[in-house]
Design a protein around this motif. Structure first.
Motif, mmCIF file in Angstrom:
data_model
loop_
_atom_site.group_PDB
_atom_site.id
_atom_site.type_symbol
_atom_site.label_atom_id
_atom_site.label_comp_id
_atom_site.label_asym_id
_atom_site.label_seq_id
_atom_site.Cartn_x
_atom_site.Cartn_y
_atom_site.Cartn_z
ATOM 1 N N MET A 32 13.208 -0.759 -8.234
ATOM 2 C CA MET A 32 13.162 -1.766 -7.157
ATOM 3 C C MET A 32 11.721 -2.151 -6.840
ATOM 4 N N GLY A 45 6.912 -11.898 -3.519
ATOM 5 C CA GLY A 45 7.207 -10.566 -4.068
ATOM 6 C C GLY A 45 8.130 -9.730 -3.198
ATOM 7 N N GLY A 51 7.887 5.329 -0.404
ATOM 8 C CA GLY A 51 8.061 4.888 0.987
ATOM 9 C C GLY A 51 7.147 3.729 1.302
ATOM 10 N N GLY A 59 3.797 -16.041 -2.118
ATOM 11 C CA GLY A 59 4.356 -15.182 -1.063
ATOM 12 C C GLY A 59 5.814 -14.817 -1.322
ATOM 13 N N SER A 64 1.288 -0.194 0.619
ATOM 14 C CA SER A 64 1.949 -1.432 1.079
ATOM 15 C C SER A 64 1.378 -1.894 2.409
ATOM 16 N N VAL A 73 11.578 10.006 -0.647
ATOM 17 C CA VAL A 73 10.446 10.852 -1.015
ATOM 18 C C VAL A 73 9.202 9.978 -1.145
HETATM 19 C C1 LIG Z 1 -2.440 -9.776 -2.014
HETATM 20 C C2 LIG Z 1 -0.958 -9.721 -1.893
HETATM 21 C C3 LIG Z 1 -0.307 -10.526 -0.956
HETATM 22 C C4 LIG Z 1 1.088 -10.510 -0.882
HETATM 23 N N1 LIG Z 1 1.725 -11.334 -0.002
HETATM 24 C C5 LIG Z 1 3.075 -11.388 0.022
HETATM 25 C C6 LIG Z 1 3.755 -12.277 0.898
HETATM 26 O O1 LIG Z 1 3.140 -13.000 1.675
HETATM 27 N N2 LIG Z 1 5.116 -12.279 0.877
HETATM 28 C C7 LIG Z 1 5.836 -11.474 0.030
HETATM 29 O O2 LIG Z 1 7.069 -11.548 0.032
HETATM 30 N N3 LIG Z 1 5.198 -10.602 -0.789
HETATM 31 C C8 LIG Z 1 3.855 -10.542 -0.817
HETATM 32 N N4 LIG Z 1 3.221 -9.657 -1.639
HETATM 33 C C9 LIG Z 1 4.030 -8.703 -2.430
HETATM 34 C C10 LIG Z 1 4.326 -7.408 -1.644
HETATM 35 O O3 LIG Z 1 3.127 -6.900 -1.130
HETATM 36 C C11 LIG Z 1 4.995 -6.397 -2.558
HETATM 37 O O4 LIG Z 1 6.237 -6.933 -2.926
HETATM 38 C C12 LIG Z 1 5.226 -5.054 -1.877
HETATM 39 O O5 LIG Z 1 4.026 -4.493 -1.467
HETATM 40 C C13 LIG Z 1 5.916 -4.116 -2.867
HETATM 41 O O6 LIG Z 1 6.013 -2.858 -2.310
HETATM 42 P P1 LIG Z 1 6.658 -1.614 -3.072
HETATM 43 O O7 LIG Z 1 7.246 -0.779 -1.992
HETATM 44 O O8 LIG Z 1 7.530 -2.068 -4.186
HETATM 45 O O9 LIG Z 1 5.442 -0.888 -3.801
HETATM 46 P P2 LIG Z 1 4.200 -0.066 -3.182
HETATM 47 O O10 LIG Z 1 3.690 -0.716 -1.972
HETATM 48 O O11 LIG Z 1 3.220 0.135 -4.298
HETATM 49 O O12 LIG Z 1 4.829 1.353 -2.778
HETATM 50 C C14 LIG Z 1 5.064 2.364 -3.691
HETATM 51 C C15 LIG Z 1 5.077 3.674 -2.928
HETATM 52 O O13 LIG Z 1 5.545 4.697 -3.793
HETATM 53 C C16 LIG Z 1 4.793 5.876 -3.543
HETATM 54 N N5 LIG Z 1 4.888 6.681 -4.784
HETATM 55 C C17 LIG Z 1 4.404 6.382 -5.999
HETATM 56 N N6 LIG Z 1 4.739 7.319 -6.895
HETATM 57 C C18 LIG Z 1 5.477 8.232 -6.224
HETATM 58 C C19 LIG Z 1 6.125 9.452 -6.606
HETATM 59 N N7 LIG Z 1 6.102 9.903 -7.882
HETATM 60 N N8 LIG Z 1 6.771 10.182 -5.663
HETATM 61 C C20 LIG Z 1 6.820 9.740 -4.381
HETATM 62 N N9 LIG Z 1 6.226 8.587 -3.963
HETATM 63 C C21 LIG Z 1 5.582 7.845 -4.876
HETATM 64 C C22 LIG Z 1 3.387 5.360 -3.236
HETATM 65 O O14 LIG Z 1 2.618 6.298 -2.498
HETATM 66 C C23 LIG Z 1 3.700 4.098 -2.431
HETATM 67 O O15 LIG Z 1 3.731 4.321 -1.038
HETATM 68 C C24 LIG Z 1 1.837 -9.649 -1.738
HETATM 69 C C25 LIG Z 1 1.178 -8.831 -2.663
HETATM 70 C C26 LIG Z 1 -0.211 -8.870 -2.761
HETATM 71 C C27 LIG Z 1 -0.896 -7.990 -3.777
#
Ligand SMILES: Cc1cc2nc3c(=O)[nH]c(=O)nc-3n(C[C@H](O)[C@H](O)[C@H](O)COP(=O)(O)OP(=O)(O)OC[C@H]3O[C@@H](n4cnc5c(N)ncnc54)[C@H](O)[C@@H]3O)c2cc1C
Length: 427
Positions: A305, A319, A18, A317, A55, A41
């Motif tokens: 994903m 990701g 999430g 910027g 995130s 989940v």
């Molecule tokens: C410093 C920084 C700056 C950024 N700036 C930008 C920007 O300006 N523009 C842009 O487009 N992108 C930017 N990004 C990229 C962006 O932050 C990421 O693309 C985004 O956070 C990805 O999120 P996610 O949901 O894939 O992963 P995550 O944020 O890691 O979420 C994963 C989730 O899964 C949950 N989880 C893990 N394992 C399990 C399990 N087994 N069961 C249930 N839950 C689970 C975790 O608790 C977590 O909440 C930046 C990234 C960084 C590091």
């Protein structure tokens, strides 16, 4: 492991994670396929008053115009707009060299070049939207321990408190983050490039208002980005900005350990005084920088994903913006499959999704990577080339347009947002 308590009824789609990507993916699917039952989940508590997912930490995110279009279609933008700072110009420069280029809102038909929003605020609204969407059920805090393909779809073992349950789904979308424990459990390898750098993040205040300007500045030690943020009261001229400052891994501890005055001095020596004096620096945090690609993003009944599929250097910027384009493309194909009553986990369908997104993923990753590689080099020929490149971009309007269009997510055709009418219940 304790005994599995019960097998729950078949879900259409389960989203694991999430974070920013999992929540957005669930919303995109729930809005476009209102009859689908979607379960999300998340291993941490999900609560809009106190968003705890990684995130939604102290960072800010630059949302591209293409991302804002999607948020508008999800009816989420009205909740976010007043907290989002429009980007009116992007200035790209190379420290100590003449090359620089600028792209302004009036070169983009008067439309903002993007918006910057604090992740916490974004997370609160994404969470609230999921909680009020009737065909999304949230299991949290609950951890998916195992994902196993079975004949009719996929089974997931979920631990919630001390109970274990099995969820069965046609399709599971895994958005469990860059280290993706489930990717590892499924034996999927990664290709990665370690930049041996870290991004230092902090919120800043400057003596001059930013008027919506964003800055990408390349220095000998790596790039730094300064993104404009809305003022604290949301109304007056804003002096607030978000910093993403790339530091060589070997210098990270030293940078984090500087007192505020020394930190500001070092920062201004690199950024200059385009926004006047930096008068305040907030809490600092850091993120190790890598580019990571999962070797497989789809299997029968399974899609990876967001960061679990690809993790890019954050300075460009891109990701989240790229991940959202992936999510929208997958949703568009699942809408068609749902209408045709085709199984949602069909491998051919999922491979079609990946082939449609492969070019976008490749170009975006290369753009982010080249930004770092070319600009990090001390080689005189590469220094000459990047100056010529920046000058070339600035002198050739077509090239400049192409460069910024890709950064804004407007270079390639986008997936249609095509909701299906909700069916009336019969009987
Ligand atoms: C410093 C920084 C700056 C950024 N700036 C930008 C920007 O300006 N523009 C842009 O487009 N992108 C930017 N990004 C990229 C962006 O932050 C990421 O693309 C985004 O956070 C990805 O999120 P996610 O949901 O894939 O992963 P995550 O944020 O890691 O979420 C994963 C989730 O899964 C949950 N989880 C893990 N394992 C399990 C399990 N087994 N069961 C249930 N839950 C689970 C975790 O608790 C977590 O909440 C930046 C990234 C960084 C590091």
């Amino acid at each position: 492991m304790t005994e599995v308590a019960a097998t729950r009824k078949l879900q259409d789609i389960v989203v694991v994670g999430g974070g920013m990507v999992g929540l957005t993916q669930a919303l995109l699917l729930a809005h476009q396929i209102p009859d689908a039952e979607i379960t999300l989940v998340e291993s941490l508590p999900v609560n809009m008053q106190d968003v705890r997912q990684p995130s939604f930490d102290a960072r800010a995110t630059a949302l591209s115009p293409a991302t804002v279009d999607v948020l508008q279609k999800l009816a989420l933008w009205p909740f976010l707009e007043s907290s989002a700072q429009p980007i009116t110009r992007v200035h790209v420069s190379d420290r100590g060299h003449v090359g620089q280029t600028e792209y302004r809102q009036d070169e983009n038909s008067g439309r903002a070049l993007g918006y910057v929003i604090e992740n916490r605020r974004f997370g609160a609204e994404l969470t609230a939207a999921c909680l009020r969407t009737s065909n999304i059920s949230i299991l949290a805090p609950a951890e998916v321990l195992r994902v196993t393909p079975v004949r009719a779809g996929v089974e997931l073992v979920v631990r919630q408190a001390s109970e274990h349950t099995v969820l069965a789904a046609q399709l599971v979308i895994i958005a469990d983050g860059a280290n993706s424990p489930l990717r590892e459990k499924l034996g999927i390898g990664i290709d990665q490039h370690d930049y041996r750098q870290a991004a230092v993040i902090a919120n800043l205040s400057f003596s001059e208002p930013h008027h919506g300007a964003a800055f990408e500045r390349f220095t000998e030690e790596g790039p730094l980005a300064i993104l404009p943020m809305v003022s604290a009261d949301g109304r007056s001229q804003s002096h607030r900005a978000a910093l993403v400052w790339t530091r060589p891994a070997a210098q990270l501890e030293e940078t984090l350990g500087l007192d505020d005055a020394a930190f500001i001095d070092q920062l201004q020596a690199r950024f200059g005084y385009r926004l006047g004096r930096c008068s305040r620096v907030g809490e600092r945090s850091s993120y190790p920088l890598k580019m990571v690609f999962a070797r497989e993003q789809v299997r029968r009944g399974i899609v990876f994903m967001g960061n679990a599929a690809h993790f890019l250097h954050p300075v460009a910027g891109q990701g989240f913006n790229l991940a959202l384009r992936d999510c929208a493309q997958l949703a568009a194909l699942l809408v068609q499959a749902w209408s045709r009553k085709q199984p949602l986990g069909d491998l051919t369908l999922l491979q079609e999704y990946l082939s449609q997104q492969a070019v976008d993923q490749k170009i975006t990753a290369q753009l982010s990577h080249n930004f770092i590689q070319v600009f990090a080099s001390h080689h005189p020929l590469l220094q000459l080339a990047r100056n010529a490149g920046l000058l070339g971009i600035s002198l050739l309007p077509g090239l400049k347009q192409e460069f910024f269009k890709q950064m804004m997510g407007q270079a390639l055709p986008r997936a249609e947002f095509q909701p299906i009418e909700k069916q009336e219940m019969v009987g």
